[in-house]
Design an enzyme around this catalytic site. Structure first.
Site, PDB file in Angstrom:
ATOM      1  N   HIS A 192       0.814  -1.606   0.029  1.00  0.00           N
ATOM      2  CA  HIS A 192      -0.173  -0.137   0.092  1.00  0.00           C
ATOM      3  C   HIS A 192       0.929   1.102   0.224  1.00  0.00           C
ATOM      4  O   HIS A 192       1.003   2.389   1.057  1.00  0.00           O
ATOM      5  CB  HIS A 192      -1.294  -0.116   1.159  1.00  0.00           C
ATOM      6  CG  HIS A 192      -1.998   0.573   1.012  1.00  0.00           C
ATOM      7  ND1 HIS A 192      -1.760   2.068   0.192  1.00  0.00           N
ATOM      8  CD2 HIS A 192      -3.213   1.035   1.591  1.00  0.00           C
ATOM      9  CE1 HIS A 192      -2.675   1.990  -0.105  1.00  0.00           C
ATOM     10  NE2 HIS A 192      -4.269   1.635   1.622  1.00  0.00           N
ATOM     11  N   GLN A 195      -0.459   4.898   0.821  1.00  0.00           N
ATOM     12  CA  GLN A 195      -0.737   4.999   2.450  1.00  0.00           C
ATOM     13  C   GLN A 195       0.765   5.783   3.492  1.00  0.00           C
ATOM     14  O   GLN A 195       0.644   6.008   3.911  1.00  0.00           O
ATOM     15  CB  GLN A 195      -1.345   3.420   2.995  1.00  0.00           C
ATOM     16  CG  GLN A 195      -1.754   3.557   4.448  1.00  0.00           C
ATOM     17  CD  GLN A 195      -2.373   4.953   5.148  1.00  0.00           C
ATOM     18  OE1 GLN A 195      -3.890   4.963   4.188  1.00  0.00           O
ATOM     19  NE2 GLN A 195      -2.094   6.207   5.740  1.00  0.00           N
ATOM     20  N   ASP A 300      -3.306  -1.308  12.424  1.00  0.00           N
ATOM     21  CA  ASP A 300      -4.316  -1.373  11.572  1.00  0.00           C
ATOM     22  C   ASP A 300      -5.628  -2.910  11.703  1.00  0.00           C
ATOM     23  O   ASP A 300      -5.842  -3.224  12.995  1.00  0.00           O
ATOM     24  CB  ASP A 300      -3.306  -1.798  10.083  1.00  0.00           C
ATOM     25  CG  ASP A 300      -4.827  -1.663   9.113  1.00  0.00           C
ATOM     26  OD1 ASP A 300      -5.693  -0.892   8.810  1.00  0.00           O
ATOM     27  OD2 ASP A 300      -3.889  -2.550   8.051  1.00  0.00           O
ATOM     28  N   CYS A 342      -4.303   4.040   9.817  1.00  0.00           N
ATOM     29  CA  CYS A 342      -4.732   4.513   8.079  1.00  0.00           C
ATOM     30  C   CYS A 342      -6.742   4.309   8.205  1.00  0.00           C
ATOM     31  O   CYS A 342      -6.341   4.727   7.123  1.00  0.00           O
ATOM     32  CB  CYS A 342      -4.128   3.368   7.714  1.00  0.00           C
ATOM     33  SG  CYS A 342      -4.719   1.383   7.756  1.00  0.00           S
ATOM     34  N   ARG A 369      -3.159  11.918   2.564  1.00  0.00           N
ATOM     35  CA  ARG A 369      -2.952  10.834   1.737  1.00  0.00           C
ATOM     36  C   ARG A 369      -3.426  11.649   0.450  1.00  0.00           C
ATOM     37  O   ARG A 369      -3.493  11.288  -0.892  1.00  0.00           O
ATOM     38  CB  ARG A 369      -4.513  10.032   1.467  1.00  0.00           C
ATOM     39  CG  ARG A 369      -4.139   9.128   3.382  1.00  0.00           C
ATOM     40  CD  ARG A 369      -3.556   8.137   2.488  1.00  0.00           C
ATOM     41  NE  ARG A 369      -3.467   7.391   1.124  1.00  0.00           N
ATOM     42  CZ  ARG A 369      -4.234   6.218   0.888  1.00  0.00           C
ATOM     43  NH1 ARG A 369      -5.559   6.234   1.693  1.00  0.00           N
ATOM     44  NH2 ARG A 369      -4.109   5.687   0.044  1.00  0.00           N
TER      45      ARG A 369
END
Length: 386
Positions: A192, A195, A300, A342, A369
């Site tokens: 990712h 992120q 997460d 996130c 982001r």
């Protein structure tokens, strides 16, 4: 893990012409033969030719952002500073971008739902003067009635860039292999990257000394020797953190339950990165070991999209991994520790006393982001590469 199987097979069947003694029939046959010549193989009409994916050439020379390995340490720092500059120009100075993407379109091909990535990308493209076209799983035939190869060739022929949120990482690799325009990985099961750019930008802002501006300060000076502790699943977020943190001089410690460790090959690459840059990378199963001396604490979701059937087992496996103020402080984290996530967040991962505390910077992280994705789009679509 989702496996993507792609097959493209076309059969050009041999065609024969029936001859009759009549002139009219002969003329018809000649006309028919001429019409068919646009669609038949130049080979003998009696021979079948089978085409496969092996016959489809890959597209070369197109810049993409597919994994965290695609960015060198300098490129990583440049992207973070570029994102900070865009944020400063837009929010502080109120400057327009000059619309460098005017008349251009970016496709958002999302096979998984998204809030932050979608909003961030659509607003970033709009700020640059372009048009963002959202293509969800119900909008196109992505990997359903049309192969990823076909989708890549068709969509990339009509747009100027693609932001792809997929399942298996092999899916985005296939899209990039045949795409004629840049592709940015908005999430795959292994990585990712956008992120982690937002995470690093947020930390860079937080640790930039008073009196300095993040867009004029190098992240390697603000982030060097900071220690980030990960407590949770060995997932794509952790993979990206492991690969990127050493490039800015950060240390990482991680705690995952047994059986939920990070991908072995990615861990091996991350260990090499850490060795090259002289940083620590430590792997534990006890959260208290990972949290010791931590400056930044990150977790997460334990149950990602597609893992709902595993929920009961995962909740049991992650017992003791919920982040609370007591756990963090009793484990010996540094006094001024900071928290990132996130999003979206669930109670079992982190309690309110951490998530909504002044130590938490999750909403600043979420906003960033936009600015990091904007910087990536600008780099790939406007500047044509990193």
């Amino acid at each position: 893990m989702l496996k993507s199987t792609i097959r493209l097979t076309s059969v050009v069947a041999a065609q024969t012409i029936s001859h009759t003694p009549s002139a009219a029939a002969a003329a018809t046959a000649i006309t028919s033969t001429a019409a068919r010549s646009f669609h038949t193989s130049p080979q003998s009409s009696k021979q079948n030719k089978i085409y496969s994916t092996a016959d489809v050439p890959a597209v070369s020379g197109v810049p993409h952002l597919l994994t965290d390995n695609d960015l060198s340490p300098k490129q990583l720092s440049d992207i973070i500073q570029s994102a900070c500059l865009f944020k400063h120009q837009a929010k502080v100075l109120g400057q327009p971008s000059g619309a460098p993407l005017a008349g251009k379109t970016m496709a958002l091909m999302f096979s998984k739902r998204s809030t932050r990535t979608r909003v961030a990308t659509e607003t970033a493209v709009a700020y640059l003067g372009g048009h963002a076209m959202f293509l969800g799983s119900q909008d196109i035939q992505l990997g359903v009635n049309e192969s990823l190869l076909d989708t890549s060739k068709v969509v990339s022929s009509m747009v100027d860039g693609i932001m792809a949120r997929v399942g298996a990482h092999s899916e985005i690799e296939t899209l990039a292999k045949y795409s004629t325009v840049p592709i940015i990985n908005a999430l795959s099961d292994l990585y990712h990257p956008t992120q982690i750019l937002a995470d690093l930008m947020t930390l860079h802002e937080l640790y930039t000394p008073s009196g300095s501006d993040p867009h004029t300060t190098s992240p390697t000076s603000t982030l060097k020797n900071l220690r980030l502790a990960w407590v949770g699943d060995g997932n794509n977020i952790l993979h990206s953190l492991m690969l990127q943190l050493p490039k800015v001089g950060m240390h990482i410690t991680m705690a995952t339950p047994k059986g939920y460790e990070p991908n072995a090959e990615i861990l091996k690459q991350a260990q090499k990165n850490a060795q090259v840059h002289g940083t620590d990378l430590e792997v534990y199963h006890d959260p208290k070991d990972a949290l010791r001396n931590a400056d930044i604490i990150v977790t997460d979701t334990w149950i990602s999209m597609g893992q709902e059937e595993e929920k009961k087992q995962r909740i049991a496996s992650f017992a003791g991994y919920q982040l609370t103020t007591d756990l963090i402080e009793q484990s010996g984290a540094n006094a001024d520790w900071k928290f990132l996530h996130c999003l979206p967040r669930k109670q079992e991962e982190v309690t309110d006393d951490v998530f909504y505390s002044p130590r938490s910077h999750v909403f600043q992280e979420a906003e960033n982001r936009k600015w990091t994705i904007l910087a990536c789009i600008n780099q790939l679509l406007v500047k044509k590469g990193f």
